[in-house]
Design a protein around this motif. Structure first.
Motif, mmCIF file in Angstrom:
data_model
loop_
_atom_site.group_PDB
_atom_site.id
_atom_site.type_symbol
_atom_site.label_atom_id
_atom_site.label_comp_id
_atom_site.label_asym_id
_atom_site.label_seq_id
_atom_site.Cartn_x
_atom_site.Cartn_y
_atom_site.Cartn_z
ATOM 1 N N GLY A 54 0.813 -1.202 0.000
ATOM 2 C CA GLY A 54 0.000 0.000 0.000
ATOM 3 C C GLY A 54 0.844 1.248 0.000
ATOM 4 O O GLY A 54 2.046 1.197 -0.246
ATOM 5 N N SER A 55 0.202 2.361 0.282
ATOM 6 C CA SER A 55 0.908 3.629 0.396
ATOM 7 C C SER A 55 0.673 4.194 1.790
ATOM 8 O O SER A 55 -0.349 3.902 2.421
ATOM 9 N N THR A 56 1.594 5.003 2.248
ATOM 10 C CA THR A 56 1.482 5.550 3.603
ATOM 11 C C THR A 56 0.377 6.591 3.711
ATOM 12 O O THR A 56 -0.051 6.919 4.816
ATOM 13 N N THR A 57 -0.097 7.103 2.590
ATOM 14 C CA THR A 57 -1.128 8.146 2.639
ATOM 15 C C THR A 57 -2.546 7.607 2.469
ATOM 16 O O THR A 57 -3.500 8.351 2.694
ATOM 17 N N SER A 58 -2.711 6.361 2.108
ATOM 18 C CA SER A 58 -4.048 5.810 1.895
ATOM 19 C C SER A 58 -4.749 5.513 3.220
ATOM 20 O O SER A 58 -4.225 4.774 4.053
ATOM 21 N N PRO A 59 -5.967 6.043 3.421
ATOM 22 C CA PRO A 59 -6.687 5.714 4.656
ATOM 23 C C PRO A 59 -7.107 4.249 4.703
ATOM 24 O O PRO A 59 -7.230 3.670 5.785
ATOM 25 N N PHE A 60 -7.305 3.632 3.550
ATOM 26 C CA PHE A 60 -7.677 2.220 3.502
ATOM 27 C C PHE A 60 -6.499 1.329 3.903
ATOM 28 O O PHE A 60 -6.678 0.291 4.524
ATOM 29 N N VAL A 61 -5.303 1.730 3.528
ATOM 30 C CA VAL A 61 -4.093 0.999 3.926
ATOM 31 C C VAL A 61 -3.805 1.251 5.397
ATOM 32 O O VAL A 61 -3.500 0.319 6.158
ATOM 33 N N ARG A 62 -3.915 2.484 5.809
ATOM 34 C CA ARG A 62 -3.568 2.835 7.189
ATOM 35 C C ARG A 62 -4.418 2.070 8.202
ATOM 36 O O ARG A 62 -3.920 1.632 9.240
ATOM 37 N N ARG A 63 -5.692 1.879 7.906
ATOM 38 C CA ARG A 63 -6.545 1.130 8.847
ATOM 39 C C ARG A 63 -6.007 -0.274 9.085
ATOM 40 O O ARG A 63 -6.043 -0.775 10.203
ATOM 41 N N LEU A 64 -5.488 -0.899 8.041
ATOM 42 C CA LEU A 64 -4.921 -2.247 8.209
ATOM 43 C C LEU A 64 -3.585 -2.187 8.932
ATOM 44 O O LEU A 64 -3.282 -3.058 9.750
ATOM 45 N N ARG A 65 -2.804 -1.170 8.659
ATOM 46 C CA ARG A 65 -1.535 -1.013 9.388
ATOM 47 C C ARG A 65 -1.798 -0.847 10.888
ATOM 48 O O ARG A 65 -1.092 -1.419 11.721
ATOM 49 N N LEU A 66 -2.829 -0.083 11.230
ATOM 50 C CA LEU A 66 -3.176 0.097 12.642
ATOM 51 C C LEU A 66 -3.650 -1.219 13.250
ATOM 52 O O LEU A 66 -3.253 -1.577 14.358
ATOM 53 N N TRP A 67 -4.507 -1.926 12.534
ATOM 54 C CA TRP A 67 -5.039 -3.183 13.058
ATOM 55 C C TRP A 67 -3.932 -4.233 13.188
ATOM 56 O O TRP A 67 -3.951 -5.045 14.119
ATOM 57 N N PRO A 69 -13.937 -0.773 13.665
ATOM 58 C CA PRO A 69 -14.744 0.375 13.216
ATOM 59 C C PRO A 69 -14.168 1.717 13.687
ATOM 60 O O PRO A 69 -14.154 2.688 12.917
ATOM 61 N N GLU A 70 -13.673 1.769 14.916
ATOM 62 C CA GLU A 70 -13.073 3.009 15.410
ATOM 63 C C GLU A 70 -11.789 3.338 14.650
ATOM 64 O O GLU A 70 -11.522 4.500 14.330
ATOM 65 N N ILE A 71 -11.000 2.317 14.372
ATOM 66 C CA ILE A 71 -9.771 2.509 13.594
ATOM 67 C C ILE A 71 -10.119 3.100 12.217
ATOM 68 O O ILE A 71 -9.486 4.054 11.765
ATOM 69 N N PRO A 73 -17.980 18.752 15.710
ATOM 70 C CA PRO A 73 -17.020 18.688 16.818
ATOM 71 C C PRO A 73 -16.821 17.297 17.401
ATOM 72 O O PRO A 73 -15.742 17.002 17.907
ATOM 73 N N ALA A 74 -17.824 16.448 17.331
ATOM 74 C CA ALA A 74 -17.656 15.097 17.879
ATOM 75 C C ALA A 74 -16.607 14.316 17.089
ATOM 76 O O ALA A 74 -15.809 13.569 17.667
ATOM 77 N N LEU A 75 -16.600 14.499 15.782
ATOM 78 C CA LEU A 75 -15.586 13.819 14.961
ATOM 79 C C LEU A 75 -14.194 14.352 15.278
ATOM 80 O O LEU A 75 -13.232 13.578 15.379
ATOM 81 N N LEU A 76 -14.084 15.652 15.440
ATOM 82 C CA LEU A 76 -12.778 16.239 15.753
ATOM 83 C C LEU A 76 -12.306 15.830 17.150
ATOM 84 O O LEU A 76 -11.126 15.564 17.357
ATOM 85 N N GLU A 77 -13.225 15.733 18.098
ATOM 86 C CA GLU A 77 -12.863 15.295 19.448
ATOM 87 C C GLU A 77 -12.439 13.830 19.423
ATOM 88 O O GLU A 77 -11.487 13.432 20.096
ATOM 89 N N PHE A 78 -13.137 13.031 18.632
ATOM 90 C CA PHE A 78 -12.771 11.614 18.467
ATOM 91 C C PHE A 78 -11.342 11.502 17.929
ATOM 92 O O PHE A 78 -10.535 10.727 18.429
ATOM 93 N N GLN A 79 -11.035 12.294 16.912
ATOM 94 C CA GLN A 79 -9.689 12.297 16.340
ATOM 95 C C GLN A 79 -8.659 12.692 17.405
ATOM 96 O O GLN A 79 -7.628 12.037 17.561
ATOM 97 N N ALA A 80 -8.934 13.760 18.132
ATOM 98 C CA ALA A 80 -7.999 14.245 19.159
ATOM 99 C C ALA A 80 -7.784 13.205 20.257
ATOM 100 O O ALA A 80 -6.672 13.053 20.770
#
Length: 193
Positions: free
Chosen positions: A6-19, A146-148, A169-176
């Motif tokens: 994958g690529s380091t910028t893809s959100p679809f790849v990153r979710r698997l890297r996190l998991w 799902p959270e990842i 704001p809930a999405l931004l708070e979740f991110q933070a």
């Protein structure tokens, strides 16, 4: 060994890297739009998209299918139908935002009089508002797949400056709340590898 392409910028790849943060695997960072990496991608994956994994001689495409494969391989609990629906929301917003980014990079000026832009913008806004409400209601209170996936979506929106989230704001708070997790910081697309 399990290989994640994958690529380091893809959100679809990153979710698997996190998991996969605590699973031994090799991550192959690819430049997917040209050159030898594009040729390798084409030779392995006719969808010409990342992520993909290679395991025991099999190549599996698509983050959702890869996740199912990995949960089966590692005897993890599969997602329930409620979580599958949440992923459909997240994936739909992600897909629309990817299309928007590709249109922008193709220097196609956004015009809400054109159907493609109207549909994508409506879908993005509606889904993000719904996800914001779900976070407010206590959904996404753990740190499971799902959270990842939600984290990767919101962080990618902010990274690429694709949508104004100031009214959510809930999405931004979740991110933070999750931004300092070690697996999040080590996969941050803003940091060079």
């Amino acid at each position: 060994m399990l290989k994640l392409y994958g690529s380091t910028t893809s959100p679809f790849v990153r979710r698997l890297r996190l998991w996969l943060a605590n699973v031994q695997h090799e991550f192959i960072n690819m430049q997917i739009f040209s050159g030898p990496d594009r040729e390798l991608l084409a030779s392995m994956n006719p969808t010409l998209k990342v992520p993909m994994i290679e395991d025991d001689g099999k190549v599996i495409y698509d983050s959702r299918i890869i996740f199912r494969y990995l949960t089966d391989k590692f005897s993890e609990n599969p997602l329930n139908w409620e979580h599958e629906n949440l992923l459909t929301l997240i994936d739909s917003a992600n897909d629309s935002l990817v299309q928007s980014l590709i249109l922008r990079r193709s220097e196609i000026e956004e015009d809400n009089n054109k159907l493609i832009f109207r549909l994508q913008n409506e879908r993005i806004q509606t889904i993000l508002e719904h996800l914001n409400r779900l976070v407010e209601e206590g959904e996404f209170s753990q740190w499971h797949y799902p959270e990842i996936c939600l984290y990767c979506l919101v962080d990618w929106i902010e990274f690429r400056e694709l949508h104004d989230l100031s009214a959510m704001p809930a999405l931004l708070e979740f991110q933070a709340r999750h931004k300092d997790r070690i697996e999040v910081t080590t996969t941050d697309p803003r940091n060079p590898d």
